[in-house]
Design a protein around this motif. Sequence first.
Motif, PDB file in Angstrom:
ATOM      1  N   PHE A 188      -3.971   7.174  28.228  1.00 39.11           N
ATOM      2  CA  PHE A 188      -4.524   5.917  27.729  1.00 39.11           C
ATOM      3  C   PHE A 188      -4.306   4.784  28.734  1.00 39.11           C
ATOM      4  CE2 PHE A 188      -4.269   1.879  25.517  1.00 39.11           C
ATOM      5  CZ  PHE A 188      -5.417   1.888  24.742  1.00 39.11           C
ATOM      6  N   VAL A 189      -3.057   4.642  29.220  1.00 38.63           N
ATOM      7  CA  VAL A 189      -2.747   3.554  30.153  1.00 38.63           C
ATOM      8  C   VAL A 189      -3.525   3.720  31.451  1.00 38.63           C
ATOM      9  CG1 VAL A 189      -0.928   2.470  31.535  1.00 38.63           C
ATOM     10  CG2 VAL A 189      -0.473   3.121  29.161  1.00 38.63           C
ATOM     11  N   LEU A 190      -3.628   4.952  31.933  1.00 39.20           N
ATOM     12  CA  LEU A 190      -4.374   5.193  33.168  1.00 39.20           C
ATOM     13  C   LEU A 190      -5.817   4.735  33.027  1.00 39.20           C
ATOM     14  CD1 LEU A 190      -4.596   6.468  36.018  1.00 39.20           C
ATOM     15  CD2 LEU A 190      -5.287   8.585  34.868  1.00 39.20           C
ATOM     16  N   MET A 191      -6.476   5.134  31.948  1.00 43.74           N
ATOM     17  CA  MET A 191      -7.869   4.746  31.776  1.00 43.74           C
ATOM     18  C   MET A 191      -7.997   3.258  31.490  1.00 43.74           C
ATOM     19  SD  MET A 191     -10.792   5.866  32.176  1.00 43.74           S
ATOM     20  CE  MET A 191     -12.304   4.899  32.116  1.00 43.74           C
ATOM     21  N   HIS A 192      -7.008   2.680  30.853  1.00 46.74           N
ATOM     22  CA  HIS A 192      -6.976   1.238  30.629  1.00 46.74           C
ATOM     23  C   HIS A 192      -7.027   0.505  31.979  1.00 46.74           C
ATOM     24  CE1 HIS A 192      -5.528  -2.425  28.360  1.00 46.74           C
ATOM     25  NE2 HIS A 192      -5.158  -2.744  29.592  1.00 46.74           N
ATOM     26  N   GLU A 193      -6.202   0.949  32.929  1.00 44.23           N
ATOM     27  CA  GLU A 193      -6.170   0.297  34.244  1.00 44.23           C
ATOM     28  C   GLU A 193      -7.421   0.628  35.063  1.00 44.23           C
ATOM     29  OE1 GLU A 193      -4.104  -1.890  34.363  1.00 44.23           O
ATOM     30  OE2 GLU A 193      -2.632  -1.224  32.887  1.00 44.23           O
ATOM     31  N   ILE A 194      -7.937   1.823  34.925  1.00 45.80           N
ATOM     32  CA  ILE A 194      -9.185   2.173  35.617  1.00 45.80           C
ATOM     33  C   ILE A 194     -10.321   1.271  35.141  1.00 45.80           C
ATOM     34  CG2 ILE A 194     -10.971   3.960  35.832  1.00 45.80           C
ATOM     35  CD1 ILE A 194      -8.773   6.047  35.960  1.00 45.80           C
ATOM     36  N   THR A 195     -10.332   0.965  33.844  1.00 45.35           N
ATOM     37  CA  THR A 195     -11.355   0.059  33.312  1.00 45.35           C
ATOM     38  C   THR A 195     -11.226  -1.325  33.945  1.00 45.35           C
ATOM     39  OG1 THR A 195     -11.407   1.238  31.197  1.00 45.35           O
ATOM     40  CG2 THR A 195     -12.297  -0.998  31.216  1.00 45.35           C
ATOM     41  N   LYS A 223      -9.439  -9.758  39.679  1.00 44.08           N
ATOM     42  CA  LYS A 223      -9.694  -9.704  41.119  1.00 44.08           C
ATOM     43  C   LYS A 223      -9.510 -11.071  41.769  1.00 44.08           C
ATOM     44  CE  LYS A 223     -12.960  -7.535  44.310  1.00 44.08           C
ATOM     45  NZ  LYS A 223     -14.258  -6.824  44.405  1.00 44.08           N
ATOM     46  N   GLU A 224      -9.904 -12.121  41.054  1.00 42.90           N
ATOM     47  CA  GLU A 224      -9.791 -13.460  41.622  1.00 42.90           C
ATOM     48  C   GLU A 224      -8.382 -14.028  41.488  1.00 42.90           C
ATOM     49  OE1 GLU A 224     -11.568 -14.091  37.443  1.00 42.90           O
ATOM     50  OE2 GLU A 224     -11.167 -12.493  38.875  1.00 42.90           O
ATOM     51  N   PHE A 225      -7.505 -13.327  40.751  1.00 44.25           N
ATOM     52  CA  PHE A 225      -6.153 -13.824  40.536  1.00 44.25           C
ATOM     53  C   PHE A 225      -5.088 -12.960  41.205  1.00 44.25           C
ATOM     54  CE2 PHE A 225      -8.553 -14.913  36.620  1.00 44.25           C
ATOM     55  CZ  PHE A 225      -8.621 -16.275  36.833  1.00 44.25           C
ATOM     56  N   SER A 226      -5.460 -11.838  41.767  1.00 42.63           N
ATOM     57  CA  SER A 226      -4.594 -10.857  42.445  1.00 42.63           C
ATOM     58  C   SER A 226      -4.084  -9.756  41.522  1.00 42.63           C
ATOM     59  CB  SER A 226      -3.401 -11.506  43.160  1.00 42.63           C
ATOM     60  OG  SER A 226      -2.368 -11.837  42.259  1.00 42.63           O
ATOM     61  N   PHE A 227      -4.067  -9.990  40.185  1.00 46.57           N
ATOM     62  CA  PHE A 227      -3.729  -8.879  39.290  1.00 46.57           C
ATOM     63  C   PHE A 227      -4.296  -9.134  37.904  1.00 46.57           C
ATOM     64  CE2 PHE A 227      -0.166 -11.784  38.685  1.00 46.57           C
ATOM     65  CZ  PHE A 227       0.113 -11.726  37.338  1.00 46.57           C
ATOM     66  N   ALA A 228      -4.605  -8.036  37.218  1.00 47.66           N
ATOM     67  CA  ALA A 228      -5.103  -8.115  35.847  1.00 47.66           C
ATOM     68  C   ALA A 228      -3.920  -8.282  34.904  1.00 47.66           C
ATOM     69  CB  ALA A 228      -5.886  -6.841  35.510  1.00 47.66           C
ATOM     70  N   PRO A 229      -4.150  -8.582  33.639  1.00 48.88           N
ATOM     71  CA  PRO A 229      -3.031  -8.737  32.697  1.00 48.88           C
ATOM     72  C   PRO A 229      -2.130  -7.512  32.699  1.00 48.88           C
ATOM     73  CG  PRO A 229      -5.071  -9.459  31.686  1.00 48.88           C
ATOM     74  CD  PRO A 229      -5.454  -8.828  32.986  1.00 48.88           C
ATOM     75  N   VAL A 230      -0.832  -7.755  32.673  1.00 51.57           N
ATOM     76  CA  VAL A 230       0.140  -6.668  32.669  1.00 51.57           C
ATOM     77  C   VAL A 230       0.021  -5.897  31.367  1.00 51.57           C
ATOM     78  CG1 VAL A 230       2.587  -6.111  32.664  1.00 51.57           C
ATOM     79  CG2 VAL A 230       1.716  -7.874  34.205  1.00 51.57           C
ATOM     80  N   ASP A 231      -0.066  -4.567  31.463  1.00 52.16           N
ATOM     81  CA  ASP A 231      -0.196  -3.729  30.272  1.00 52.16           C
ATOM     82  C   ASP A 231       1.194  -3.426  29.738  1.00 52.16           C
ATOM     83  OD1 ASP A 231      -1.484  -2.190  28.344  1.00 52.16           O
ATOM     84  OD2 ASP A 231      -1.152  -0.368  29.489  1.00 52.16           O
ATOM     85  N   SER A 232       1.503  -3.992  28.561  1.00 49.88           N
ATOM     86  CA  SER A 232       2.832  -3.832  27.991  1.00 49.88           C
ATOM     87  C   SER A 232       2.736  -3.822  26.484  1.00 49.88           C
ATOM     88  CB  SER A 232       3.744  -4.995  28.434  1.00 49.88           C
ATOM     89  OG  SER A 232       3.284  -6.206  27.870  1.00 49.88           O
ATOM     90  N   ASP A 233       3.907  -3.712  25.831  1.00 51.38           N
ATOM     91  CA  ASP A 233       3.913  -3.735  24.374  1.00 51.38           C
ATOM     92  C   ASP A 233       4.518  -5.031  23.851  1.00 51.38           C
ATOM     93  OD1 ASP A 233       6.586  -3.491  24.874  1.00 51.38           O
ATOM     94  OD2 ASP A 233       6.846  -1.554  23.877  1.00 51.38           O
ATOM     95  N   ASP A 248     -10.100 -10.982  26.248  1.00 52.63           N
ATOM     96  CA  ASP A 248     -11.291 -10.149  26.072  1.00 52.63           C
ATOM     97  C   ASP A 248     -11.235  -8.912  26.947  1.00 52.63           C
ATOM     98  OD1 ASP A 248     -12.272 -11.908  24.226  1.00 52.63           O
ATOM     99  OD2 ASP A 248     -13.532 -13.004  25.643  1.00 52.63           O
ATOM    100  N   CYS A 249     -10.795  -9.084  28.206  1.00 56.74           N
ATOM    101  CA  CYS A 249     -10.776  -7.937  29.113  1.00 56.74           C
ATOM    102  C   CYS A 249      -9.784  -6.876  28.657  1.00 56.74           C
ATOM    103  CB  CYS A 249     -10.463  -8.384  30.539  1.00 56.74           C
ATOM    104  SG  CYS A 249      -8.805  -9.069  30.771  1.00 56.74           S
ATOM    105  N   GLU A 250      -8.727  -7.292  27.934  1.00 56.92           N
ATOM    106  CA  GLU A 250      -7.776  -6.320  27.415  1.00 56.92           C
ATOM    107  C   GLU A 250      -8.361  -5.529  26.258  1.00 56.92           C
ATOM    108  OE1 GLU A 250      -4.230  -5.583  28.465  1.00 56.92           O
ATOM    109  OE2 GLU A 250      -5.669  -6.120  30.025  1.00 56.92           O
ATOM    110  N   LYS A 251      -9.101  -6.201  25.408  1.00 57.84           N
ATOM    111  CA  LYS A 251      -9.747  -5.498  24.292  1.00 57.84           C
ATOM    112  C   LYS A 251     -10.764  -4.496  24.818  1.00 57.84           C
ATOM    113  CE  LYS A 251     -12.090  -6.273  19.882  1.00 57.84           C
ATOM    114  NZ  LYS A 251     -12.981  -5.123  20.059  1.00 57.84           N
ATOM    115  N   VAL A 252     -11.529  -4.896  25.817  1.00 54.18           N
ATOM    116  CA  VAL A 252     -12.508  -3.987  26.419  1.00 54.18           C
ATOM    117  C   VAL A 252     -11.805  -2.786  27.024  1.00 54.18           C
ATOM    118  CG1 VAL A 252     -14.183  -3.722  28.288  1.00 54.18           C
ATOM    119  CG2 VAL A 252     -14.240  -5.770  26.850  1.00 54.18           C
ATOM    120  N   ALA A 253     -10.705  -3.041  27.763  1.00 50.25           N
ATOM    121  CA  ALA A 253      -9.970  -1.948  28.409  1.00 50.25           C
ATOM    122  C   ALA A 253      -9.380  -0.994  27.376  1.00 50.25           C
ATOM    123  CB  ALA A 253      -8.871  -2.516  29.308  1.00 50.25           C
ATOM    124  N   ASN A 254      -8.851  -1.553  26.273  1.00 51.35           N
ATOM    125  CA  ASN A 254      -8.312  -0.705  25.207  1.00 51.35           C
ATOM    126  C   ASN A 254      -9.397   0.172  24.587  1.00 51.35           C
ATOM    127  OD1 ASN A 254      -5.669  -1.579  25.425  1.00 51.35           O
ATOM    128  ND2 ASN A 254      -5.894  -3.173  23.868  1.00 51.35           N
TER     129      ASN A 254
END
Length: 376
Positions: free
Chosen positions: A252-259, A267-277, A285-291
């Motif tokens: 799940f996490v792998l595909m979340h980051e691939i998304t 990309k414009e900030f150097s990193f996407a939101p950190v995936d955590s609990d 929005d981008c986290e919901k899409v990735a999930n």
Amino acid sequence: MAYATPPPVDHPGTFIKEELEDRGWTQADLSYILHMDVSQLNKLIKGATSITPDTAVALGDAFDMPAEFFLNLQQLYDLHRTRKADPGVKARAAWVSKFPVREMIKRRWIEDAEPDLLDLQMLRFFGKNRIEDIPFVSDAPLLAHAARKQDYAGTTELQYVWLNRVRKMAEQIECPLYSEEALRKNLPSIREHMHLKDDLIHIPEILHKSGVRFVLVEALPGSKIDGVCVWLGGQPVIGMTLRLDRIDNFCFVLMHEITHVLNGDGKEFSFAPVDSDTGNDVAMDCEKVANDEAAEFCVPRALMDSFIARKSPFISRDDVLSFAARLEIHPGVVVGQIQNRTKKWNWLREYQIGIREYLLEWKHKDGWGHFSPTGL
């Protein structure tokens, strides 16, 4: 880090000498008043001896001042002299108050060093030229344009340190140019390797051939982090911790980051939101899409809905095995999604197998007893 130099503090004897001059007394006069030997008083005025509580009381009576005044003078002087013994105390305290410095030294990300070298190492670790530019140490924003991305504020100091270690490792990896087309083309192959735990180790190489650097960095204690998508000059990096050591979580996490990579998130900030609990990232929005994309990739929603509708509430082990075989994915991935929907976390847990030992065969890893070059 800038450290204020305390002003010089004179020995209390200097004040006693000035007070004698103001009163027109000689040392002999004061020695008579104090009933003290002249040579002993001379040593005190020259700073060769210290003021004791008994002496402070006597001086207070002689000058009609509180005894505490003289004791405070002596204490300030003693502290000033002691402060020079180890100038590194303040430097180390300043860094430790913000970041897990001892853990960073333990993992050989930085070396145990003198204050100036510690400052330099921390600057290089975070990729900054000035300490004022490091988030959490100063008012520097975590990301460029952070005022318009308040959801990133959920990133903690521990997570920020971890993702910078991911970045430092990735900088040392030679990799082909990233190709979105190649990554999308390789998605079926990535999913095929999620069928058997022994095949998971082939996934990092598939990502590498698509221009995606993949690194494993053990989570820092208390960081509650699973993964992140980092960007280096337009080139994507996926970092993971394998914190939960379960096949369903890894997939799940792998595909979340691939998304995140495919969508160019962060990309414009150097990193996407950190995936955590921690619960801070789901609002974006981008986290919901990735999930949603990650869940769909592992087990298509329509098929899962149909399976649960037909089999619930009595889903047997054989039902899960047959369903997973039809989807050509490991049963643990199916179990994980059903647990998430039903909130029955202990159901068929034996299929949530550990996968860390298989993935640690990947060469780009840091932690679990493995040490990578610091890159500093």
